[in-house]
Motif scaffolding. Structure first.
Motif, PDB file in Angstrom:
ATOM      1  N   UNK A   1       0.816  -1.214   0.000  1.00 37.83           N
ATOM      2  CA  UNK A   1       0.000   0.000   0.000  1.00 37.83           C
ATOM      3  C   UNK A   1       0.848   1.261   0.000  1.00 37.83           C
ATOM      4  N   UNK A   2       2.010   1.217   0.680  1.00 39.27           N
ATOM      5  CA  UNK A   2       2.823   2.426   0.825  1.00 39.27           C
ATOM      6  C   UNK A   2       4.277   2.244   0.421  1.00 39.27           C
ATOM      7  N   UNK A   3       4.668   1.048   0.088  1.00 35.73           N
ATOM      8  CA  UNK A   3       6.021   0.822  -0.380  1.00 35.73           C
ATOM      9  C   UNK A   3       7.042   0.702   0.736  1.00 35.73           C
ATOM     10  N   UNK A   4       8.225   0.277   0.355  1.00 37.04           N
ATOM     11  CA  UNK A   4       9.361   0.127   1.258  1.00 37.04           C
ATOM     12  C   UNK A   4      10.527   0.963   0.721  1.00 37.04           C
TER      13      UNK A   4
ATOM     14  N   UNK B   1      12.548  -4.259   2.164  1.00 43.18           N
ATOM     15  CA  UNK B   1      11.417  -5.007   1.630  1.00 43.18           C
ATOM     16  C   UNK B   1      11.594  -6.503   1.842  1.00 43.18           C
ATOM     17  N   UNK B   2      12.806  -7.007   1.657  1.00 40.19           N
ATOM     18  CA  UNK B   2      13.063  -8.436   1.847  1.00 40.19           C
ATOM     19  C   UNK B   2      12.899  -8.817   3.312  1.00 40.19           C
ATOM     20  N   UNK B   3      13.428  -8.005   4.206  1.00 38.38           N
ATOM     21  CA  UNK B   3      13.269  -8.292   5.628  1.00 38.38           C
ATOM     22  C   UNK B   3      11.805  -8.261   6.023  1.00 38.38           C
ATOM     23  N   UNK B   4      11.042  -7.319   5.459  1.00 38.20           N
ATOM     24  CA  UNK B   4       9.619  -7.238   5.773  1.00 38.20           C
ATOM     25  C   UNK B   4       8.878  -8.498   5.358  1.00 38.20           C
TER      26      UNK B   4
ATOM     27  N   UNK C   1       9.203 -16.875  14.224  1.00 39.65           N
ATOM     28  CA  UNK C   1       9.078 -15.495  14.713  1.00 39.65           C
ATOM     29  C   UNK C   1       9.000 -14.525  13.549  1.00 39.65           C
ATOM     30  N   UNK C   2       9.877 -14.705  12.571  1.00 41.31           N
ATOM     31  CA  UNK C   2       9.858 -13.807  11.413  1.00 41.31           C
ATOM     32  C   UNK C   2       8.552 -13.972  10.634  1.00 41.31           C
ATOM     33  N   UNK C   3       8.097 -15.228  10.505  1.00 39.86           N
ATOM     34  CA  UNK C   3       6.845 -15.466   9.785  1.00 39.86           C
ATOM     35  C   UNK C   3       5.686 -14.752  10.474  1.00 39.86           C
ATOM     36  N   UNK C   4       5.598 -14.864  11.776  1.00 45.50           N
ATOM     37  CA  UNK C   4       4.505 -14.209  12.496  1.00 45.50           C
ATOM     38  C   UNK C   4       4.557 -12.700  12.324  1.00 45.50           C
ATOM     39  N   UNK C   5       5.753 -12.120  12.328  1.00 46.63           N
ATOM     40  CA  UNK C   5       5.879 -10.674  12.152  1.00 46.63           C
ATOM     41  C   UNK C   5       5.425 -10.252  10.758  1.00 46.63           C
ATOM     42  N   UNK C   6       5.626 -11.113   9.771  1.00 48.90           N
ATOM     43  CA  UNK C   6       5.252 -10.794   8.394  1.00 48.90           C
ATOM     44  C   UNK C   6       3.810 -11.167   8.095  1.00 48.90           C
ATOM     45  N   UNK C   7       3.389 -12.349   8.492  1.00 43.70           N
ATOM     46  CA  UNK C   7       2.112 -12.899   8.052  1.00 43.70           C
ATOM     47  C   UNK C   7       1.062 -13.042   9.160  1.00 43.70           C
ATOM     48  N   UNK C   8       1.442 -12.854  10.405  1.00 39.74           N
ATOM     49  CA  UNK C   8       0.497 -13.049  11.487  1.00 39.74           C
ATOM     50  C   UNK C   8      -0.666 -12.057  11.436  1.00 39.74           C
ATOM     51  N   UNK C   9      -1.879 -12.504  11.831  1.00 40.88           N
ATOM     52  CA  UNK C   9      -2.151 -13.826  12.363  1.00 40.88           C
ATOM     53  C   UNK C   9      -2.277 -14.882  11.266  1.00 40.88           C
ATOM     54  N   UNK C  10      -1.842 -16.072  11.608  1.00 38.09           N
ATOM     55  CA  UNK C  10      -2.021 -17.210  10.732  1.00 38.09           C
ATOM     56  C   UNK C  10      -2.263 -18.442  11.570  1.00 38.09           C
TER      57      UNK C  10
ATOM     58  N   UNK D   1       4.613 -16.927  -7.700  1.00 41.46           N
ATOM     59  CA  UNK D   1       5.216 -17.346  -6.428  1.00 41.46           C
ATOM     60  C   UNK D   1       5.617 -16.168  -5.539  1.00 41.46           C
ATOM     61  N   UNK D   2       4.947 -15.040  -5.690  1.00 37.18           N
ATOM     62  CA  UNK D   2       5.260 -13.913  -4.807  1.00 37.18           C
ATOM     63  C   UNK D   2       5.043 -14.312  -3.353  1.00 37.18           C
ATOM     64  N   UNK D   3       5.892 -13.810  -2.422  1.00 37.28           N
ATOM     65  CA  UNK D   3       5.784 -14.243  -1.021  1.00 37.28           C
ATOM     66  C   UNK D   3       4.466 -13.877  -0.353  1.00 37.28           C
ATOM     67  N   UNK D   4       3.825 -12.794  -0.771  1.00 36.50           N
ATOM     68  CA  UNK D   4       2.519 -12.473  -0.193  1.00 36.50           C
ATOM     69  C   UNK D   4       1.512 -13.556  -0.529  1.00 36.50           C
ATOM     70  N   UNK D   5       1.453 -13.937  -1.788  1.00 34.04           N
ATOM     71  CA  UNK D   5       0.478 -14.936  -2.222  1.00 34.04           C
ATOM     72  C   UNK D   5       0.779 -16.291  -1.595  1.00 34.04           C
ATOM     73  N   UNK D   6       2.076 -16.579  -1.391  1.00 32.27           N
ATOM     74  CA  UNK D   6       2.501 -17.893  -0.914  1.00 32.27           C
ATOM     75  C   UNK D   6       2.698 -17.945   0.596  1.00 32.27           C
ATOM     76  N   UNK D   7       2.283 -16.919   1.323  1.00 33.34           N
ATOM     77  CA  UNK D   7       2.541 -16.883   2.752  1.00 33.34           C
ATOM     78  C   UNK D   7       1.633 -17.757   3.591  1.00 33.34           C
ATOM     79  N   UNK D   8       0.461 -18.072   3.082  1.00 30.60           N
ATOM     80  CA  UNK D   8      -0.524 -18.844   3.831  1.00 30.60           C
ATOM     81  C   UNK D   8      -0.999 -20.050   3.036  1.00 30.60           C
ATOM     82  N   UNK D   9      -1.355 -21.091   3.734  1.00 28.09           N
ATOM     83  CA  UNK D   9      -2.021 -22.221   3.091  1.00 28.09           C
ATOM     84  C   UNK D   9      -3.515 -21.948   2.974  1.00 28.09           C
TER      85      UNK D   9
END
Length: 396
Positions: free
Chosen positions: A23-26, A32-35, A230-239, A298-306
């Protein structure tokens, strides 16, 4: 289990938009990769295009600099036997956990293959000799492609057979890539500069301790998995637990132990399932306006959740994903996947909608497509994991 709060699908989509830089960029490639925790790199173009979608003004040279000059990002085979671009500081966690798991699987598979191919009656000794030969050849610090190593080392000249020739991935294949895959998963060698165009995977290989400024030690397995979660939760949580197990390519036992170590907090998701967040991530997120994005295969946003129902209409799944859950190019409007994008013969990007969007959304997506067309500047992306919708559009 007591659930401390409920997080709606709307809030999950807002978290996604803000935390993933859509929405606002990095500000930078590294940020961006760390995010995103990691970027998918199975298709080389995904790294470049994922960063284009998140870092305003990014260039191919910026991404190459982070990968091959500064080496702030490093490609590593890890979760689900998938290639990712990792922030360099996350490598020790992967080496001690997900990558080590893949390496064990790869070693067992390679041992079976070389014996079945008649290359040896002692597969462990063969793997040891082949590995030592590769490491010795790379000891001069000069990166080489797999083909160059195969030409130099007779031990890599053999072929194996997997499946049957009539199957898509069946028939004879060189043994050399399998040896390189094993050594890469073990963290003993690493993908150095790309020997071809940025949109293609043509890596050169070098010793990891020659490539990295400092050679860290792998974390202990449990510690490594906990850091990845931990990194996954910071990026994709809640999951959900199922999301994390799938993304990590691990077991419920491993994930539950990591969640306990992190003191992760259970929350109620829309529909009644249980999700997990980090203990300092319970506050509300600020609302945002609608946004548009074109994300690559295979973008990480699309592939972050099952479990993808909060951003994907289940009816669109067979058109935009393959049967293994791999996503093709996707078009997003206001937190949901609404279609895909393709390129025509002149390399122009075209949006293909599967959902109705308001005129504002159509305009925003078309404007984004024009920007991507200009950025690609005539480069056409060929996708191994093109979705059924993409293939149908390309076939007319």
């Amino acid at each position: 289990m007591s659930l401390v709060l409920k997080i709606s699908d709307t809030e999950r989509r807002t978290r996604l938009a803000l935390r993933h830089g859509l929405a606002r960029g990095m500000p930078t490639v590294e940020a961006a990769t760390e995010a995103m925790t990691v970027l998918h790199a199975t298709e080389a173009a995904t790294v470049q295009l994922s960063l284009w979608a998140r870092v305003p003004g990014v260039t191919v040279a910026d991404v190459d600099r982070a990968l091959y000059d500064d080496r702030a990002l490093v490609k590593q085979l890890a979760m689900r036997r998938t290639l990712f671009a990792f922030p360099r500081d996350l490598l020790p966690a992967a080496w001690g956990s997900a990558a080590a798991r893949v390496a064990r699987q790869q070693r067992a598979r390679l041992a079976k293959d070389v014996e079945a191919a008649g290359l040896t009656t002692d597969p462990e000794a063969w793997i040891r000799a082949a590995s030592e030969a590769v490491l010795a050849e790379l000891a001069d610090g000069q990166p080489r492609t797999t083909s160059q190593l195969r030409e130099a080392l007779t031990v890599l000249a053999g072929r194996i057979t997997r499946g049957t020739p009539e199957k898509k991935w069946g028939g004879p294949s060189p043994i050399a890539p399998q040896v390189m895959t094993l050594l890469g998963a073990e963290g003993r060698i690493v993908r150095a500069a790309n020997a071809g165009h940025w949109r293609l995977n043509k890596p050169t290989w070098t010793l990891t301790d020659r490539w990295l400024p400092e050679m860290p030690s792998p974390l202990a397995e449990a510690e490594g998995y906990s850091e990845l979660v931990r990194r996954w939760l910071a990026t994709f949580g809640p999951g959900t637990e199922s999301d994390i197990v799938w993304w990590l390519g691990a077991t419920k036992t491993i994930v539950r132990h990591a969640l306990a170590q992190l003191e992760a907090v259970p929350v109620e998701l829309e529909g009644g399932s249980t999700g997990w967040v980090l203990p300092d991530d319970l506050g509300p997120v600020e609302p945002i306006g609608p946004w548009a994005a074109l994300l690559p295969t295979l973008d990480p946003t699309v592939m972050g959740w099952k479990e993808r129902g909060f951003y994907l209409d289940p009816a669109d799944r067979p058109f935009l994903f393959d049967t293994n859950g791999n996503a093709g190019n996707t078009a997003w409007w206001d937190g949901r996947i609404v279609g895909c994008w393709v390129q025509d013969e002149d390399a122009r990007v075209r949006v293909v909608l599967r959902q109705e969007v308001p005129r504002e959304g159509r305009t925003a997506l078309d404007t984004t497509a024009e920007k991507l067309t200009a950025w690609l500047d005539g480069v056409r992306i060929v996708n191994v994991y093109a979705s059924p919708q993409m293939r149908g559009e390309l076939l007319g």
